[in-house]
Design an enzyme around this catalytic site. Structure first.
Site, mmCIF file in Angstrom:
data_model
loop_
_atom_site.group_PDB
_atom_site.id
_atom_site.type_symbol
_atom_site.label_atom_id
_atom_site.label_comp_id
_atom_site.label_asym_id
_atom_site.label_seq_id
_atom_site.Cartn_x
_atom_site.Cartn_y
_atom_site.Cartn_z
ATOM 1 N N ARG A 1 0.818 -1.223 0.000
ATOM 2 C CA ARG A 1 0.000 0.000 0.000
ATOM 3 C C ARG A 1 0.846 1.265 0.000
ATOM 4 N NH1 ARG A 1 -5.036 -0.383 0.484
ATOM 5 N NH2 ARG A 1 -5.350 1.665 1.372
ATOM 6 N N CYS B 1 -2.680 -6.056 3.090
ATOM 7 C CA CYS B 1 -3.496 -7.148 3.624
ATOM 8 C C CYS B 1 -4.964 -6.973 3.277
ATOM 9 C CB CYS B 1 -3.337 -7.180 5.145
ATOM 10 S SG CYS B 1 -1.711 -7.756 5.636
ATOM 11 N N VAL C 1 -11.178 -0.739 13.942
ATOM 12 C CA VAL C 1 -10.391 0.017 12.953
ATOM 13 C C VAL C 1 -10.680 -0.484 11.540
ATOM 14 C CG1 VAL C 1 -8.061 0.676 12.228
ATOM 15 C CG2 VAL C 1 -8.613 0.523 14.668
HETATM 16 N N1 EPU Z 1 -9.651 4.499 5.550
HETATM 17 C C1 EPU Z 1 -10.613 5.004 4.721
HETATM 18 N N2 EPU Z 1 -10.213 5.818 3.681
HETATM 19 C C2 EPU Z 1 -8.914 6.132 3.452
HETATM 20 C C3 EPU Z 1 -7.921 5.611 4.328
HETATM 21 C C4 EPU Z 1 -8.322 4.791 5.369
HETATM 22 O O1 EPU Z 1 -11.815 4.739 4.887
HETATM 23 O O2 EPU Z 1 -8.613 6.862 2.501
HETATM 24 C C5 EPU Z 1 -10.034 3.585 6.633
HETATM 25 C C6 EPU Z 1 -9.456 2.188 6.426
HETATM 26 O O3 EPU Z 1 -10.249 1.439 5.545
HETATM 27 C C7 EPU Z 1 -9.435 1.635 7.822
HETATM 28 C C8 EPU Z 1 -9.156 2.881 8.678
HETATM 29 O O4 EPU Z 1 -9.463 4.007 7.854
HETATM 30 O O5 EPU Z 1 -10.693 1.091 8.137
HETATM 31 C C9 EPU Z 1 -7.737 2.992 9.166
HETATM 32 O O6 EPU Z 1 -6.855 2.938 8.070
HETATM 33 P P1 EPU Z 1 -5.416 3.651 8.074
HETATM 34 O O7 EPU Z 1 -5.374 4.591 6.915
HETATM 35 O O8 EPU Z 1 -5.169 4.207 9.429
HETATM 36 O O9 EPU Z 1 -4.475 2.442 7.828
HETATM 37 P P2 EPU Z 1 -3.260 2.328 6.821
HETATM 38 O O10 EPU Z 1 -2.464 3.572 6.812
HETATM 39 O O11 EPU Z 1 -3.726 1.781 5.512
HETATM 40 C C10 EPU Z 1 -1.547 1.522 8.600
HETATM 41 C C11 EPU Z 1 -0.666 0.328 8.743
HETATM 42 C C12 EPU Z 1 -1.512 -0.870 9.143
HETATM 43 C C13 EPU Z 1 -2.210 -0.552 10.462
HETATM 44 C C14 EPU Z 1 -3.044 0.714 10.298
HETATM 45 C C15 EPU Z 1 -3.707 1.146 11.582
HETATM 46 C C16 EPU Z 1 1.071 0.753 7.175
HETATM 47 C C17 EPU Z 1 1.730 0.373 5.919
HETATM 48 N N3 EPU Z 1 -0.004 0.067 7.493
HETATM 49 O O12 EPU Z 1 -2.444 1.205 7.543
HETATM 50 O O13 EPU Z 1 -0.605 -1.936 9.334
HETATM 51 O O14 EPU Z 1 -3.044 -1.621 10.810
HETATM 52 O O15 EPU Z 1 -2.221 1.790 9.825
HETATM 53 O O16 EPU Z 1 -2.745 1.469 12.522
HETATM 54 O O17 EPU Z 1 1.528 1.648 7.884
HETATM 55 C C18 EPU Z 1 0.053 -4.120 9.416
HETATM 56 O O18 EPU Z 1 1.151 -3.681 9.797
HETATM 57 O O19 EPU Z 1 -0.248 -5.340 9.419
HETATM 58 C C19 EPU Z 1 -0.949 -3.178 8.955
HETATM 59 C C20 EPU Z 1 -2.053 -3.548 8.285
#
Ligand code: EPU
EC number: 2.5.1.7
Length: 456
Positions: free
Chosen positions: A115, A139, A350
């Site tokens: 991502r 994931c 989340v």
């Molecule tokens: N969301 C939206 N729209 C967006 C972005 C996010 O609806 O444009 C929603 C997501 O669908 C989710 C929630 O907001 O339901 C939180 O998503 P977030 O953007 O915080 O997650 P992320 O940046 O995609 C990172 C980590 C994840 C971790 C989450 C929460 C990375 C590469 N990934 O994901 O890590 O679970 O923050 O802390 O930094 C992992 O390490 O296994 C992993 C999945």
């Protein structure tokens, strides 16, 4: 009999480490010993993207040897960034002085792999005036939309077009500071805003920002580069755009998700694990739950020791953004809770689909019922979002070996420790997914006395 020796004793174990997709585990033995956690996956990959913003080379230290890092390295390289080994093991240097636009085919080759590519938008817009983003991977734990990212980029003045090639983003009139309020404190969207705002013209105010320790570390990286970023109470971040940034020299924050994973492995297998490099401050919330569940820990200068403190006790946990209980911690914790005496409840708030992994644990003998639309329990706060699921875990139940396929990173790790805690033999497939986020996985399991073979 163990197939793998430690890295120092067997120089080829690193090769097998990268190749092994299927492992056979003979469980029922406590994991005991010491493992080291290095830089956080969720900081290192973002700091690597930040290097594109500098006018001089950057050096990142304690970079974890995981496939997500390889994907970002390769994407930087197709954009002309020279990535080389740094002056100490585990460090990488990034020289962005020859950065160029990449061809569609080169970018597309990374589609579905991670991502992180979405975070290239701001730096590429500043550098080249356009960015092309491939289909994103990561994931499969929910829809994972990118609307917050795109809305934020539009607020900076970018134009977002969907084409057959993916998403093309341009900024014909440059990028200007913006007033942005995120609908949810998304980690990725907060990083998107930071990486774009630092060089946008004027001031950006970001409200409802994520404040995970990895984000604070990214802010530290950007400040070293010359950015002006301040943090105010109530999730407000102010960024004053500057004309130019330089390279950085930074040691990544430790991987607290990996540290929590090994802590739960000690709990689930009734082992005793010292996690070198783990720090208390970033794990306060985890440590509270760990203790309530019957865990014992000892915080030392160079890491934290984890083991059981007696019988395991049931807990009620709700995942949340920082400083809450991380969504990445619930999967290994659930394995340990299958051995607690009584009923535990884990509310996932989340992601909308992050309890599917429990099906295989049930196959292994766990008593877990997932409520797909959540569960009202006494004393719950109003969740940050309506979207939630709950798992009810009744223990203790003996676990037995099974043939399981890793569904995602954290769910997959939980299968490993379930198999290690279980009586009998398990086969765990798709182990490569776990290597996205856990470096030297086989070497570490080996150091902890796990009984396993790499069979494919
Ligand atoms: N969301 C939206 N729209 C967006 C972005 C996010 O609806 O444009 C929603 C997501 O669908 C989710 C929630 O907001 O339901 C939180 O998503 P977030 O953007 O915080 O997650 P992320 O940046 O995609 C990172 C980590 C994840 C971790 C989450 C929460 C990375 C590469 N990934 O994901 O890590 O679970 O923050 O802390 O930094 C992992 O390490 O296994 C992993 C999945």
């Amino acid at each position: 009999m163990k197939t793998l020796l430690s890295d120092s004793a067997n120089p080829k174990s690193g090769d097998r480490e990268m190749a092994g997709e299927v492992i056979r585990i003979r469980g029922g033995r406590p994991l005991t010993g010491r493992v080291e956690v290095k830089g956080a996956k969720n900081l290192a990959t973002k700091a690597m993207v930040a290097a594109l913003l500098g006018e001089t080379a950057s050096i990142l230290r304690d970079v974890p040897d995981i496939s997500d890092v390889q994907v970002v390295k390769s994407l930087l390289e197709v954009h002309g960034v020279v990535v080389e080994a740094g002056d100490e093991p585990g460090s990488l240097t990034f020289d962005p002085s020859g950065a160029v636009a990449a061809h569609f085919e080169e970018i597309d080759a990374h589609a579905g792999a991670s991502r992180i590519p979405i975070l290239f938008c701001g730096p590429l817009l500043h550098l080249l005036g356009e960015a092309l983003i491939p289909d994103l991977g990561g994931c499969r734990i929910g829809d994972r939309p990118i609307n917050f990212h795109m809305d934020a980029l539009r607020a900076f003045g970018a134009i977002v077009d969907k084409s057959y090639e993916g998403i093309r983003i341009t900024a014909p009139n440059g990028l200007h500071g913006a007033n942005i309020e995120l609908p949810y404190p998304s980690v990725g969207a907060t990083e998107q805003v930071l990486l774009t705002a630092v060089k946008a013209e004027g001031v950006t105010e970001l409200r409802n920002a994520a404040i995970e320790p990895e984000i604070m570390d990214l802010i530290a990286v950007l400040q070293k580069m010359g950015a002006i970023i301040s943090y105010e109470p109530n999730r407000v971040i102010l960024i004053e755009g500057v004309d130019s940034l330089r390279g950085y020299d930074h040691r990544s924050i430790f991987d607290r998700n990996e540290a929590a994973s090994w802590a739960c492995a000690a709990l689930a297998t009734d082992g005793d694990i010292f996690v070198g490099g783990a720090r208390q401050q970033e794990m306060l919330t985890f440590l509270n739950v760990f203790r309530k569940a019957g865990g014992w820990f000892d915080v030392r200068e160079d890491g934290i020791q984890f083991r059981r403190g007696g019988v395991l006790k049931p807990v009620v946990v709700e995942t949340d953004v920082h400083p809450g209980f991380m969504t990445d911690w619930q999967q290994p914790l659930i394995v340990a809770l299958t051995q607690a005496e009584g009923e535990s409840i884990v509310h996932e708030t989340v992601y909308e689909n992050r309890l599917g992994f429990t099906t295989a644990l049930v196959q292994m003998g766990a008593d877990i019922v997932v409520h797909p639309h959540g569960l009202d329990t006494e004393g719950r706060r109003v969740p940050r979002r309506a979207l939630e699921q709950a798992a009810v875990i009744n223990g203790p139940t003996p676990l037995h070996g099974a043939d399981v396929v890793v569904p995602d990173l954290r769910g997959g790790y939980s299968y490993l420790i379930a198999a290690l805690a279980a009586e009998g033999e398990s086969v765990v497939r798709n182990v490569g997914i776990i290597r996205r986020g856990y470096e030297k996985l086989f070497t570490k399991l080996d150091a902890l006395g796990a009984d396993f073979d790499v069979v494919g």
